[in-house]
Design a protein around this motif. Structure first.
Motif, PDB file in Angstrom:
ATOM      1  N   ALA A 280      -8.376   5.073  -4.869  1.00 38.68           N
ATOM      2  CA  ALA A 280      -7.865   3.953  -4.676  1.00 38.68           C
ATOM      3  C   ALA A 280      -7.571   3.132  -6.087  1.00 38.68           C
ATOM      4  O   ALA A 280      -8.485   3.112  -6.936  1.00 38.68           O
ATOM      5  CB  ALA A 280      -8.327   2.926  -3.696  1.00 38.68           C
ATOM      6  N   LEU A 281      -6.373   2.838  -6.215  1.00 40.07           N
ATOM      7  CA  LEU A 281      -5.849   2.219  -7.395  1.00 40.07           C
ATOM      8  C   LEU A 281      -5.441   0.717  -7.055  1.00 40.07           C
ATOM      9  O   LEU A 281      -4.257   0.685  -6.393  1.00 40.07           O
ATOM     10  CB  LEU A 281      -5.197   2.727  -8.347  1.00 40.07           C
TER      11      LEU A 281
ATOM     12  N   PHE B 171      -7.857  -1.710 -11.212  1.00 42.62           N
ATOM     13  CA  PHE B 171      -9.054  -1.482 -10.688  1.00 42.62           C
ATOM     14  C   PHE B 171      -8.890  -0.236  -9.670  1.00 42.62           C
ATOM     15  O   PHE B 171      -8.206  -0.041  -8.917  1.00 42.62           O
ATOM     16  CB  PHE B 171      -9.606  -2.511  -9.784  1.00 42.62           C
ATOM     17  N   PHE B 172      -9.996   0.662 -10.157  1.00 42.53           N
ATOM     18  CA  PHE B 172     -10.085   2.083  -9.343  1.00 42.53           C
ATOM     19  C   PHE B 172     -11.510   2.383  -8.612  1.00 42.53           C
ATOM     20  O   PHE B 172     -12.648   1.699  -9.183  1.00 42.53           O
ATOM     21  CB  PHE B 172      -9.857   3.335 -10.269  1.00 42.53           C
TER      22      PHE B 172
ATOM     23  N   VAL C 137      -3.463   4.756  -2.754  1.00 43.55           N
ATOM     24  CA  VAL C 137      -4.721   5.351  -2.174  1.00 43.55           C
ATOM     25  C   VAL C 137      -4.459   6.561  -1.593  1.00 43.55           C
ATOM     26  O   VAL C 137      -3.333   6.797  -0.929  1.00 43.55           O
ATOM     27  CB  VAL C 137      -4.722   4.419  -0.763  1.00 43.55           C
ATOM     28  N   TYR C 138      -5.568   7.371  -1.783  1.00 43.60           N
ATOM     29  CA  TYR C 138      -5.582   8.922  -1.275  1.00 43.60           C
ATOM     30  C   TYR C 138      -6.646   8.530  -0.014  1.00 43.60           C
ATOM     31  O   TYR C 138      -7.646   8.351  -0.466  1.00 43.60           O
ATOM     32  CB  TYR C 138      -5.806   9.811  -2.069  1.00 43.60           C
ATOM     33  N   ASN C 139      -6.463   9.130   0.933  1.00 47.01           N
ATOM     34  CA  ASN C 139      -7.514   9.165   2.128  1.00 47.01           C
ATOM     35  C   ASN C 139      -7.752   7.575   2.291  1.00 47.01           C
ATOM     36  O   ASN C 139      -8.932   7.231   2.090  1.00 47.01           O
ATOM     37  CB  ASN C 139      -8.740  10.039   1.784  1.00 47.01           C
ATOM     38  N   LEU C 140      -6.920   6.907   3.137  1.00 45.24           N
ATOM     39  CA  LEU C 140      -7.092   5.575   3.339  1.00 45.24           C
ATOM     40  C   LEU C 140      -8.417   5.459   4.468  1.00 45.24           C
ATOM     41  O   LEU C 140      -8.924   4.406   4.083  1.00 45.24           O
ATOM     42  CB  LEU C 140      -5.712   5.056   4.091  1.00 45.24           C
ATOM     43  N   ALA C 141      -8.356   6.107   5.407  1.00 43.07           N
ATOM     44  CA  ALA C 141      -9.474   5.827   6.200  1.00 43.07           C
ATOM     45  C   ALA C 141     -10.654   5.988   5.558  1.00 43.07           C
ATOM     46  O   ALA C 141     -11.765   4.928   5.884  1.00 43.07           O
ATOM     47  CB  ALA C 141      -9.513   6.934   7.354  1.00 43.07           C
ATOM     48  N   ARG C 142     -11.067   6.990   4.731  1.00 47.05           N
ATOM     49  CA  ARG C 142     -12.371   7.194   3.976  1.00 47.05           C
ATOM     50  C   ARG C 142     -12.610   5.788   3.093  1.00 47.05           C
ATOM     51  O   ARG C 142     -13.534   5.103   3.126  1.00 47.05           O
ATOM     52  CB  ARG C 142     -12.377   8.115   3.366  1.00 47.05           C
ATOM     53  N   TYR C 143     -11.355   5.366   2.560  1.00 46.58           N
ATOM     54  CA  TYR C 143     -11.499   4.210   1.605  1.00 46.58           C
ATOM     55  C   TYR C 143     -11.919   3.192   2.417  1.00 46.58           C
ATOM     56  O   TYR C 143     -12.783   2.068   2.094  1.00 46.58           O
ATOM     57  CB  TYR C 143     -10.110   3.956   0.779  1.00 46.58           C
TER      58      TYR C 143
ATOM     59  N   VAL D 124       0.923  -1.212   0.128  1.00 48.06           N
ATOM     60  CA  VAL D 124       0.187  -0.018  -0.040  1.00 48.06           C
ATOM     61  C   VAL D 124       0.784   1.056  -0.050  1.00 48.06           C
ATOM     62  O   VAL D 124       1.682   1.403   0.911  1.00 48.06           O
ATOM     63  CB  VAL D 124      -0.844   0.084   1.172  1.00 48.06           C
ATOM     64  N   LYS D 125       0.498   2.078  -0.850  1.00 47.39           N
ATOM     65  CA  LYS D 125       1.128   3.257  -1.093  1.00 47.39           C
ATOM     66  C   LYS D 125       0.105   4.474  -0.645  1.00 47.39           C
ATOM     67  O   LYS D 125      -0.693   4.691  -1.608  1.00 47.39           O
ATOM     68  CB  LYS D 125       1.718   3.590  -2.402  1.00 47.39           C
ATOM     69  N   GLN D 126       0.113   5.272   0.228  1.00 42.84           N
ATOM     70  CA  GLN D 126      -0.744   6.281   0.555  1.00 42.84           C
ATOM     71  C   GLN D 126       0.056   7.684  -0.331  1.00 42.84           C
ATOM     72  O   GLN D 126       1.026   8.126   0.044  1.00 42.84           O
ATOM     73  CB  GLN D 126      -0.982   6.725   1.959  1.00 42.84           C
ATOM     74  N   ASP D 127      -0.759   8.108  -1.186  1.00 46.81           N
ATOM     75  CA  ASP D 127      -0.508   8.964  -2.277  1.00 46.81           C
ATOM     76  C   ASP D 127      -1.073  10.462  -2.078  1.00 46.81           C
ATOM     77  O   ASP D 127      -2.143  10.705  -2.436  1.00 46.81           O
ATOM     78  CB  ASP D 127      -0.533   8.797  -3.770  1.00 46.81           C
TER      79      ASP D 127
END
Length: 281
Positions: A48-49, A245-246, A59-65, A28-31
């Motif tokens: 997320a991708l 997948f996104f 992933v951007y904004n992991l908590a929301r995802y 996982v890369k948080q971007d």
């Protein structure tokens, strides 16, 4: 048909990649560089991708995802189409439901539509009629089989509101992770529906296809239970026969925010930053 709860989730679940299983969080890369696309459109949200070949997540904004659940809005048309086809309520993707004569704000809805066309213009009335014809009992059976929605790992969603609005009224919710997991399974024909029907839905999702890439998606737009505008776009981009997948999930405190164009614009800008559209991925 039943599967363990969470089989459609990806982030914390084991990821099956080319026959092997990856359960590490090292993928996982948080971007946070992607935040600018949300800020410039005055939106909150997550993106997320999943690189299917490596199992890597961006992933951007992991908590929301991972942890926040939202009504699926018109992304539910993926599931509604599959259930309709599997039960025979939709005889084929060319089946026409006649227009009821009611003028609605979306011009493309005000005519007779096939399933294929209704999916692509996201015609709510068509799919409300499909849901009514499916009925609560059959719909519930298939939602249970998919373990779809509710956003709670150990709780099956139960239809509590009208059969033709439950995916729009905030009683049904799912996480961005669940929505991404669903389209990944669809891509590989791993959902509990006949392969032919999964292929028909995938065909309806394919909006762009050229020598460099294929882009398939379903959008959604609705209002949250706190009267915020909510937008979705979920699907995949394929380059060199390799799928990624996104999911994009966006929200505005302004209930009148027009999300119809901004979702796709943001998605393409993000994918371009990540190196897509040139056939090199």
């Amino acid at each position: 048909m039943r599967q363990a709860r969470g089989n459609n989730t990806l982030f914390w679940a084991c990821i099956i990649v080319a026959g092997s299983v990856s359960c590490t969080q090292n993928n996982v890369k948080q971007d946070n560089s992607l935040k600018k696309y949300f800020d410039e459109n005055q939106l909150t949200g997550t993106f997320a991708l999943l690189n299917n070949g490596t199992g890597d997540f961006t992933v951007y904004n992991l908590a929301r995802y991972r942890d926040s659940a939202y009504l699926p809005a018109s992304t539910f048309k993926i599931v509604n189409s599959l259930i309709g086809l599997q039960t025979g309520i939709i005889s084929s993707d060319s089946m026409v439901i006649p227009w009821d004569g009611i003028q609605r704000p979306v011009r493309e809805w005000n005519k007779d539509l096939t399933m294929y066309d209704a999916f692509r213009v996201s015609a709510v009335p068509y799919y409300q009629e499909v849901a009514r014809r499916i009925g609560k009992e059959k719909m519930q059976f298939w939602l249970d089989s998919l373990h779809y929605g509710s956003g709670k790992k150990d709780t099956l969603f139960k239809i509590r509101s009208a059969i033709d609005t439950f995916w729009l009224d905030n009683t049904l919710k799912l996480t961005p992770d669940e929505n991404l997991g669903l389209v990944k399974k669809l891509y590989f024909n791993e959902l509990p529906f006949f392969k032919l029907y999964q292929e028909k839905v995938k065909n309806a999702m394919l909006f762009e296809s050229n020598s460099n890439y294929k882009l398939a998606y379903k959008t959604g737009w609705a209002t949250t239970d706190n009267r915020h505008a909510l937008g979705w776009i979920v699907g995949w981009i394929e380059e060199n026969r390799h799928p990624y997948f996104f999911v994009l999930n966006v929200e505005s405190a302004d209930p009148n925010y027009d999300l119809s164009a901004v979702r796709l614009k943001m998605l393409k800008e993000i994918l371009k930053q990540l190196g897509f559209f040139e056939g090199k991925m």
